[in-house]
Design a protein around this motif. Sequence first.
Motif, PDB file in Angstrom:
ATOM      1  N   ALA A 180       1.840   1.394  -3.611  1.00 49.57           N
ATOM      2  CA  ALA A 180       0.797   2.392  -4.518  1.00 49.57           C
ATOM      3  C   ALA A 180       0.592   3.220  -4.270  1.00 49.57           C
ATOM      4  O   ALA A 180       0.103   4.382  -5.215  1.00 49.57           O
ATOM      5  N   GLN A 187       0.702  -0.969   0.042  1.00 51.48           N
ATOM      6  CA  GLN A 187      -0.022  -0.027   0.109  1.00 51.48           C
ATOM      7  C   GLN A 187       1.276   1.624  -0.133  1.00 51.48           C
ATOM      8  O   GLN A 187       0.570   2.121  -0.904  1.00 51.48           O
ATOM      9  N   ASP A 214      -0.915  -1.557  -7.943  1.00 48.02           N
ATOM     10  CA  ASP A 214      -1.971  -1.746  -7.208  1.00 48.02           C
ATOM     11  C   ASP A 214      -2.643  -3.312  -6.845  1.00 48.02           C
ATOM     12  O   ASP A 214      -2.870  -3.540  -7.978  1.00 48.02           O
ATOM     13  N   GLY A 264      -0.608   4.469  -7.352  1.00 49.13           N
ATOM     14  CA  GLY A 264      -1.876   3.158  -8.220  1.00 49.13           C
ATOM     15  C   GLY A 264      -0.754   3.040  -9.424  1.00 49.13           C
ATOM     16  O   GLY A 264      -1.928   1.806  -9.187  1.00 49.13           O
ATOM     17  N   ASN A 292      -8.590  -0.498  -6.792  1.00 47.75           N
ATOM     18  CA  ASN A 292      -8.066   1.218  -6.224  1.00 47.75           C
ATOM     19  C   ASN A 292      -7.499   1.029  -4.641  1.00 47.75           C
ATOM     20  O   ASN A 292      -8.314   0.451  -4.005  1.00 47.75           O
ATOM     21  N   TYR A 293      -6.195   1.295  -4.464  1.00 44.64           N
ATOM     22  CA  TYR A 293      -5.844   0.894  -3.108  1.00 44.64           C
ATOM     23  C   TYR A 293      -6.030   1.353  -2.237  1.00 44.64           C
ATOM     24  O   TYR A 293      -6.366   0.795  -0.758  1.00 44.64           O
TER      25      TYR A 293
END
Length: 213
Positions: free
Chosen positions: A131, A128, A139, A136, A172-173
């Motif tokens: 990311a 994360q 991801d 992103g 979408n992280y």
Amino acid sequence: MTTFTTSAAPPSPAATSPTASAACWRRLSLWFGLICWLQLSCRAPQANPERVRRSEPLLGTFVTITAYDEDRGRANDAVSAAFDEFRRIDSLMSLHRPDSELSRLNARAATGPVVISPDLFRVIARAQEIAGETEGSFDITIRPLADLWGFIWKEYRLPTEQELKAVLPRVNYRRVGLGPENRTVHFLATGVSLDLEKVTRLIAPAGNYARSA
């Protein structure tokens, strides 16, 4: 002293999801490297060593380990120890095992926070961070798209534009919530699912290693 090499088959198409920059991958590799986990140090192989070679299906691919040592039993032990670590990672993060910790997390995290093991939490938390650093480009919520294209189980298909539009909002992280104090993961929307295949290939990287007996 046992010298051994590991290799994996080329990544499946599921591994062709958007990736981080080379610098980020190098940092992630250092963070999770199997080199550290197995406490290995690089050395040259001995002259005329015995060779032990084994392959197993793990991490969505075939992993092959070759060990060299003057003592064949010691080479066998080295290969077994390396595969023990591969299996441990597989039990934590495989998408191909319904009983893996990651599969159980994907099935439950949309309903509320799920407490996970320290190792899995550390991997997800670092992923994360990357990311965010790459906005992103890397991801781990790519799983719904990988499923749609049939990459996970190699049942490939070309999705329709409507299918892609329906799935893309799940990737979408920022829809993954982490609770560091209790090691919890919570999906902030339905349909979110994690794919750690890229990460597991770095945790158990191909390469040449040696271990002192």
